[in-house]
Write a protein that holds these residues in place. Structure first.
Motif, PDB file in Angstrom:
ATOM      1  N   LEU A  77       0.837  -1.204   0.000  1.00  0.00           N
ATOM      2  CA  LEU A  77       0.000   0.000   0.000  1.00  0.00           C
ATOM      3  C   LEU A  77       0.866   1.246   0.000  1.00  0.00           C
ATOM      4  CD1 LEU A  77      -2.860   1.223   0.212  1.00  0.00           C
ATOM      5  CD2 LEU A  77      -2.671   0.992   2.677  1.00  0.00           C
ATOM      6  N   ALA A  78       1.845   1.299   0.901  1.00  0.00           N
ATOM      7  CA  ALA A  78       2.695   2.489   0.993  1.00  0.00           C
ATOM      8  C   ALA A  78       3.596   2.620  -0.233  1.00  0.00           C
ATOM      9  CB  ALA A  78       3.537   2.442   2.256  1.00  0.00           C
ATOM     10  N   ALA A  79       4.101   1.510  -0.730  1.00  0.00           N
ATOM     11  CA  ALA A  79       5.055   1.560  -1.843  1.00  0.00           C
ATOM     12  C   ALA A  79       4.388   1.770  -3.189  1.00  0.00           C
ATOM     13  CB  ALA A  79       5.881   0.279  -1.874  1.00  0.00           C
ATOM     14  N   GLU A  80       3.195   1.176  -3.378  1.00  0.00           N
ATOM     15  CA  GLU A  80       2.591   1.199  -4.705  1.00  0.00           C
ATOM     16  C   GLU A  80       1.230   1.876  -4.764  1.00  0.00           C
ATOM     17  OE1 GLU A  80       2.763  -2.657  -6.587  1.00  0.00           O
ATOM     18  OE2 GLU A  80       4.549  -3.154  -5.391  1.00  0.00           O
ATOM     19  N   GLY A  81       0.727   2.315  -3.640  1.00  0.00           N
ATOM     20  CA  GLY A  81      -0.558   2.995  -3.632  1.00  0.00           C
ATOM     21  C   GLY A  81      -1.726   2.046  -3.509  1.00  0.00           C
ATOM     22  N   ALA A  82      -2.885   2.619  -3.290  1.00  0.00           N
ATOM     23  CA  ALA A  82      -4.101   1.837  -3.063  1.00  0.00           C
ATOM     24  C   ALA A  82      -4.513   1.033  -4.286  1.00  0.00           C
ATOM     25  CB  ALA A  82      -5.233   2.756  -2.629  1.00  0.00           C
ATOM     26  N   GLU A  83      -4.079   1.449  -5.462  1.00  0.00           N
ATOM     27  CA  GLU A  83      -4.434   0.713  -6.679  1.00  0.00           C
ATOM     28  C   GLU A  83      -3.894  -0.713  -6.640  1.00  0.00           C
ATOM     29  OE1 GLU A  83      -2.706   3.699  -6.723  1.00  0.00           O
ATOM     30  OE2 GLU A  83      -4.511   4.901  -7.023  1.00  0.00           O
ATOM     31  N   ALA A  84      -2.760  -0.925  -5.966  1.00  0.00           N
ATOM     32  CA  ALA A  84      -2.122  -2.240  -5.909  1.00  0.00           C
ATOM     33  C   ALA A  84      -2.732  -3.133  -4.827  1.00  0.00           C
ATOM     34  CB  ALA A  84      -0.631  -2.080  -5.660  1.00  0.00           C
ATOM     35  N   LEU A  85      -3.674  -2.604  -4.077  1.00  0.00           N
ATOM     36  CA  LEU A  85      -4.274  -3.347  -2.972  1.00  0.00           C
ATOM     37  C   LEU A  85      -5.350  -4.284  -3.507  1.00  0.00           C
ATOM     38  CD1 LEU A  85      -4.182  -3.488   0.140  1.00  0.00           C
ATOM     39  CD2 LEU A  85      -6.015  -1.814   0.162  1.00  0.00           C
ATOM     40  N   THR A  86      -4.995  -5.558  -3.667  1.00  0.00           N
ATOM     41  CA  THR A  86      -5.931  -6.581  -4.126  1.00  0.00           C
ATOM     42  C   THR A  86      -5.894  -7.738  -3.137  1.00  0.00           C
ATOM     43  OG1 THR A  86      -4.294  -7.789  -5.436  1.00  0.00           O
ATOM     44  CG2 THR A  86      -5.475  -5.976  -6.550  1.00  0.00           C
ATOM     45  N   THR A  87      -6.939  -8.536  -3.142  1.00  0.00           N
ATOM     46  CA  THR A  87      -6.971  -9.682  -2.235  1.00  0.00           C
ATOM     47  C   THR A  87      -5.836 -10.650  -2.569  1.00  0.00           C
ATOM     48  OG1 THR A  87      -8.638 -10.727  -3.648  1.00  0.00           O
ATOM     49  CG2 THR A  87      -9.427  -9.547  -1.706  1.00  0.00           C
ATOM     50  N   THR A  88      -5.555 -10.852  -3.834  1.00  0.00           N
ATOM     51  CA  THR A  88      -4.471 -11.745  -4.234  1.00  0.00           C
ATOM     52  C   THR A  88      -3.139 -11.226  -3.717  1.00  0.00           C
ATOM     53  OG1 THR A  88      -5.706 -12.349  -6.220  1.00  0.00           O
ATOM     54  CG2 THR A  88      -3.336 -12.830  -6.220  1.00  0.00           C
ATOM     55  N   ARG A  89      -2.911  -9.948  -3.862  1.00  0.00           N
ATOM     56  CA  ARG A  89      -1.647  -9.336  -3.420  1.00  0.00           C
ATOM     57  C   ARG A  89      -1.526  -9.377  -1.904  1.00  0.00           C
ATOM     58  NH1 ARG A  89       1.785  -5.247  -5.495  1.00  0.00           N
ATOM     59  NH2 ARG A  89       3.637  -5.373  -4.195  1.00  0.00           N
ATOM     60  N   VAL A  90      -2.588  -9.076  -1.198  1.00  0.00           N
ATOM     61  CA  VAL A  90      -2.561  -9.094   0.269  1.00  0.00           C
ATOM     62  C   VAL A  90      -2.296 -10.509   0.753  1.00  0.00           C
ATOM     63  CG1 VAL A  90      -3.942  -8.784   2.362  1.00  0.00           C
ATOM     64  CG2 VAL A  90      -3.955  -7.027   0.575  1.00  0.00           C
ATOM     65  N   ALA A  91      -2.952 -11.484   0.158  1.00  0.00           N
ATOM     66  CA  ALA A  91      -2.735 -12.878   0.559  1.00  0.00           C
ATOM     67  C   ALA A  91      -1.274 -13.270   0.332  1.00  0.00           C
ATOM     68  CB  ALA A  91      -3.667 -13.806  -0.213  1.00  0.00           C
ATOM     69  N   ALA A  92      -0.721 -12.904  -0.813  1.00  0.00           N
ATOM     70  CA  ALA A  92       0.676 -13.243  -1.115  1.00  0.00           C
ATOM     71  C   ALA A  92       1.625 -12.573  -0.117  1.00  0.00           C
ATOM     72  CB  ALA A  92       1.015 -12.823  -2.545  1.00  0.00           C
ATOM     73  N   GLU A  93       1.410 -11.303   0.170  1.00  0.00           N
ATOM     74  CA  GLU A  93       2.266 -10.575   1.119  1.00  0.00           C
ATOM     75  C   GLU A  93       2.150 -11.146   2.528  1.00  0.00           C
ATOM     76  OE1 GLU A  93       4.527  -8.079   0.594  1.00  0.00           O
ATOM     77  OE2 GLU A  93       4.165  -8.191  -1.566  1.00  0.00           O
ATOM     78  N   ALA A  94       0.962 -11.631   2.880  1.00  0.00           N
ATOM     79  CA  ALA A  94       0.736 -12.195   4.211  1.00  0.00           C
ATOM     80  C   ALA A  94       1.185 -13.654   4.298  1.00  0.00           C
ATOM     81  CB  ALA A  94      -0.746 -12.081   4.581  1.00  0.00           C
ATOM     82  N   GLY A  95       1.462 -14.265   3.147  1.00  0.00           N
ATOM     83  CA  GLY A  95       1.893 -15.660   3.150  1.00  0.00           C
ATOM     84  C   GLY A  95       0.769 -16.643   3.417  1.00  0.00           C
ATOM     85  N   LEU A 110     -11.423 -11.530   5.302  1.00  0.00           N
ATOM     86  CA  LEU A 110     -11.594 -10.329   4.491  1.00  0.00           C
ATOM     87  C   LEU A 110     -12.077 -10.755   3.105  1.00  0.00           C
ATOM     88  CD1 LEU A 110      -8.219  -8.688   5.564  1.00  0.00           C
ATOM     89  CD2 LEU A 110     -10.500  -8.028   6.359  1.00  0.00           C
ATOM     90  N   PRO A 111     -13.388 -10.773   2.889  1.00  0.00           N
ATOM     91  CA  PRO A 111     -13.947 -11.385   1.689  1.00  0.00           C
ATOM     92  C   PRO A 111     -13.691 -10.634   0.381  1.00  0.00           C
ATOM     93  CG  PRO A 111     -15.684 -10.420   3.017  1.00  0.00           C
ATOM     94  CD  PRO A 111     -14.415 -10.323   3.815  1.00  0.00           C
ATOM     95  N   ASP A 112     -13.310  -9.362   0.460  1.00  0.00           N
ATOM     96  CA  ASP A 112     -13.068  -8.620  -0.777  1.00  0.00           C
ATOM     97  C   ASP A 112     -12.195  -7.395  -0.485  1.00  0.00           C
ATOM     98  OD1 ASP A 112     -14.802  -6.710   0.374  1.00  0.00           O
ATOM     99  OD2 ASP A 112     -16.518  -7.419  -0.765  1.00  0.00           O
ATOM    100  N   ARG A 113     -11.877  -6.688  -1.544  1.00  0.00           N
ATOM    101  CA  ARG A 113     -11.010  -5.511  -1.427  1.00  0.00           C
ATOM    102  C   ARG A 113     -11.618  -4.463  -0.494  1.00  0.00           C
ATOM    103  NH1 ARG A 113      -9.939  -0.577  -3.584  1.00  0.00           N
ATOM    104  NH2 ARG A 113      -7.778  -0.156  -4.092  1.00  0.00           N
ATOM    105  N   ASP A 114     -12.907  -4.258  -0.574  1.00  0.00           N
ATOM    106  CA  ASP A 114     -13.552  -3.272   0.300  1.00  0.00           C
ATOM    107  C   ASP A 114     -13.371  -3.631   1.775  1.00  0.00           C
ATOM    108  OD1 ASP A 114     -14.352  -1.861  -1.910  1.00  0.00           O
ATOM    109  OD2 ASP A 114     -16.482  -2.328  -1.706  1.00  0.00           O
ATOM    110  N   ALA A 115     -13.441  -4.915   2.095  1.00  0.00           N
ATOM    111  CA  ALA A 115     -13.243  -5.339   3.488  1.00  0.00           C
ATOM    112  C   ALA A 115     -11.821  -5.053   3.934  1.00  0.00           C
ATOM    113  CB  ALA A 115     -13.570  -6.820   3.639  1.00  0.00           C
ATOM    114  N   ILE A 116     -10.869  -5.198   3.036  1.00  0.00           N
ATOM    115  CA  ILE A 116      -9.471  -4.881   3.356  1.00  0.00           C
ATOM    116  C   ILE A 116      -9.335  -3.384   3.607  1.00  0.00           C
ATOM    117  CG2 ILE A 116      -7.115  -4.822   2.449  1.00  0.00           C
ATOM    118  CD1 ILE A 116      -7.889  -7.414   0.871  1.00  0.00           C
ATOM    119  N   VAL A 117      -9.898  -2.580   2.727  1.00  0.00           N
ATOM    120  CA  VAL A 117      -9.847  -1.123   2.888  1.00  0.00           C
ATOM    121  C   VAL A 117     -10.504  -0.722   4.208  1.00  0.00           C
ATOM    122  CG1 VAL A 117     -10.738   1.072   1.973  1.00  0.00           C
ATOM    123  CG2 VAL A 117      -9.676  -0.599   0.425  1.00  0.00           C
ATOM    124  N   ASP A 118     -11.676  -1.274   4.484  1.00  0.00           N
ATOM    125  CA  ASP A 118     -12.386  -0.930   5.727  1.00  0.00           C
ATOM    126  C   ASP A 118     -11.564  -1.301   6.957  1.00  0.00           C
ATOM    127  OD1 ASP A 118     -14.531   0.012   4.237  1.00  0.00           O
ATOM    128  OD2 ASP A 118     -15.721  -1.819   4.494  1.00  0.00           O
TER     129      ASP A 118
END
Length: 178
Positions: free
Chosen positions: A1-19, A29-37
């Motif tokens: 989020l900090a490095a690439e902005g909110a546009e890069a915030l996807t469930t796939t990306r978050v899952a990969a970063e979280a391992g 977190l069922p979708d991108r909106d839940a992550i944002v919230d």
């Protein structure tokens, strides 16, 4: 989020970063909106916790310049939270997050009012509470713009914000209440 902005915030990306698998992430977190919230809730809670700490301190301490204390502290939090800046400035907020932000702003303005009452600068009345809400909303807008302009916060805008708030709150403190 900090490095690439909110546009890069996807469930796939978050899952990969979280391992974790995307399926595991979806359980919480069922979708991108839940992550944002969820992220927004965490950031708003940090801001409100900081304000609460200042409310407690204001009851015990006398500050020669409450405006500088508060502006510098919140600017410091913005500096230390690049994810907060990326989320807030990226304009990717959900309606739930925008509603939470409205409640957050009311809570922050109430905290400001409690601080200024504790410092003996404003009355504990409805007019002062509205003035604090006005001051907070103006400060919030300028603070955000200062950090949109420069990652560390545009010093000229932060300086002018302090001048504006001191003048406004100083005038209110001098105005006799009926």
């Amino acid at each position: 989020l900090a490095a690439e902005g909110a546009e890069a915030l996807t469930t796939t990306r978050v899952a990969a970063e979280a391992g974790v698998s995307v399926g595991a992430l979806y359980q919480y977190l069922p979708d991108r909106d839940a992550i944002v919230d969820t992220l927004a809730d965490r950031y708003l809670a940090r801001l409100e916790t900081l304000m609460a700490s200042f409310v407690e301190r204001a009851a015990r301490e006398s500050w020669p310049d409450p405006v500088a204390v508060l502006v510098d502290a919140f600017a410091g939090l913005y500096r230390s939270e690049p994810g907060l800046r990326a989320l807030w400035f990226g304009r990717h907020l959900t309606e739930r997050t925008r509603e939470a932000d409205r409640g957050h702003k009311r809570a922050m303005a109430a905290g400001l009012h409690r601080i200024l009452v504790a410092q003996g600068l404003l009355a504990d009345d409805a007019a002062a509470a509205i003035a604090c809400r006005t001051a907070f909303l103006a400060a919030d807008a300028v603070l955000q713009e200062a950090f949109r302009a420069e990652a560390g916060g545009a010093a000229d805008l932060l300086g002018q914000l302090k001048t504006m708030l001191r003048a406004y709150l100083g005038e209110l403190a001098r105005t006799p209440r009926a």
